[in-house]
Enzyme design. Structure first.
Site, PDB file in Angstrom:
ATOM      1  N   VAL A   1     -23.687  23.040 -72.301  1.00 56.52           N
ATOM      2  CA  VAL A   1     -24.516  24.051 -71.623  1.00 56.52           C
ATOM      3  C   VAL A   1     -23.879  25.437 -71.813  1.00 56.52           C
ATOM      4  O   VAL A   1     -22.720  25.664 -71.447  1.00 56.52           O
ATOM      5  CB  VAL A   1     -24.666  23.728 -70.112  1.00 56.52           C
ATOM      6  CG1 VAL A   1     -25.553  24.777 -69.439  1.00 56.52           C
ATOM      7  CG2 VAL A   1     -25.246  22.329 -69.924  1.00 56.52           C
ATOM      8  N   LYS A   2     -24.677  26.323 -72.408  1.00 55.09           N
ATOM      9  CA  LYS A   2     -24.178  27.672 -72.697  1.00 55.09           C
ATOM     10  C   LYS A   2     -24.589  28.600 -71.557  1.00 55.09           C
ATOM     11  O   LYS A   2     -25.775  28.748 -71.247  1.00 55.09           O
ATOM     12  CB  LYS A   2     -24.777  28.138 -74.021  1.00 55.09           C
ATOM     13  CG  LYS A   2     -23.979  29.173 -74.754  1.00 55.09           C
ATOM     14  CD  LYS A   2     -24.578  29.380 -76.142  1.00 55.09           C
ATOM     15  CE  LYS A   2     -23.896  30.486 -76.895  1.00 55.09           C
ATOM     16  NZ  LYS A   2     -24.609  30.782 -78.143  1.00 55.09           N
ATOM     17  N   VAL A   3     -23.589  29.219 -70.929  1.00 48.99           N
ATOM     18  CA  VAL A   3     -23.791  29.990 -69.700  1.00 48.99           C
ATOM     19  C   VAL A   3     -23.299  31.425 -69.917  1.00 48.99           C
ATOM     20  O   VAL A   3     -22.199  31.627 -70.436  1.00 48.99           O
ATOM     21  CB  VAL A   3     -22.974  29.333 -68.542  1.00 48.99           C
ATOM     22  CG1 VAL A   3     -23.107  30.124 -67.260  1.00 48.99           C
ATOM     23  CG2 VAL A   3     -23.378  27.883 -68.341  1.00 48.99           C
TER      24      VAL A   3
END
Ligand code: G3P
Length: 216
Positions: A86-88
């Site tokens: 998950v890219k945050v």
């Protein structure tokens, strides 16, 4: 150093994968839009296709900017395949969400990082990857690779386990310099990866070997 490809283009991902040296994929909302992939369902389908195609980690970026939204979106993305990361974004609620994902064993990549201070925060929050944007830093007349070196030194001194994922790579020299500077991963379009192959003396030497082998 691991090689990721920074695209949502399936042909380019296949081509890099066929070389046998691809360790993963990164995407972002702009790259998805460039391929004409829009809407939650289509985006999820596209991530499924990419993450089935490649063995390594595939970064899928959230578009929410509040803690609850980032967590809800991240949980859905992580459920697509075990290799989804998950890219945050590097924002206050992003940091809080990185810590939540870390506590819940969901892998993360903290994106839009432009300073060592931001990289320290991402590591403290337990991000698996931190993504400094080398090319965009160079665009503003700073040396992006120097930032990679600085983060690598800090992480080594402090014993942080977050991997440095050099992003916004514009050319083959960036890849070489990031390797020298201590990046754990380089994510780049296909062109700079293929550019590493090129040397005129290789072409001249091969032409001579082949001509000699044929007795010409
Ligand atoms: O995926 C993030 C990053 O690699 C973007 O690159 O070329 O848009 O600065 P660029």
């Amino acid at each position: 150093m691991k090689f990721f490809i920074d695209t949502a283009n399936l042909d380019q991902i296949r081509e890099a994968n066929d070389l046998g040296i691809l360790d993963g994929v990164t995407t972002n909302p702009s790259l998805m839009a460039r391929e004409g992939i829009r809407g939650e369902e289509n985006i999820a389908k596209h991530y499924k296709t990419i993450s089935d195609l490649v063995k390594g980690d595939v970064s899928a970026e959230v578009i929410s900017t509040d803690f609850e939204g980032i967590v809800a979106e991240g949980k859905k993305l992580a459920a697509i395949n075990p290799n989804i990361v998950v890219k945050v974004p590097m924002i206050k609620d992003g940091i809080k969400a990185l810590k939540w994902f870390s506590d819940h064993h969901i892998k993360t990549n903290c994106t839009l990082v432009f300073s060592a201070g931001q990289a320290i925060l991402a590591a403290k929050a337990g991000a698996n990857y931190v993504s400094p944007f080398i090319g965009r830093i160079d665009d503003s007349s700073w040396d992006g690779v120097e930032l990679i070196e600085q983060i690598a030194n800090i992480y080594a001194i402090q014993g942080f386990e977050t991997e440095i994922l050099a992003a916004s790579i514009r050319n083959s020299l960036h890849i070489v310099r990031c390797a020298e500077a201590g990046a754990d991963v380089c994510t780049c379009p296909l062109e700079p990866i293929l550019g590493l192959l090129k040397h005129p003396l290789t072409d001249i030497g091969l032409a001579k070997f082949l001509a000699d082998a044929k007795g010409k």
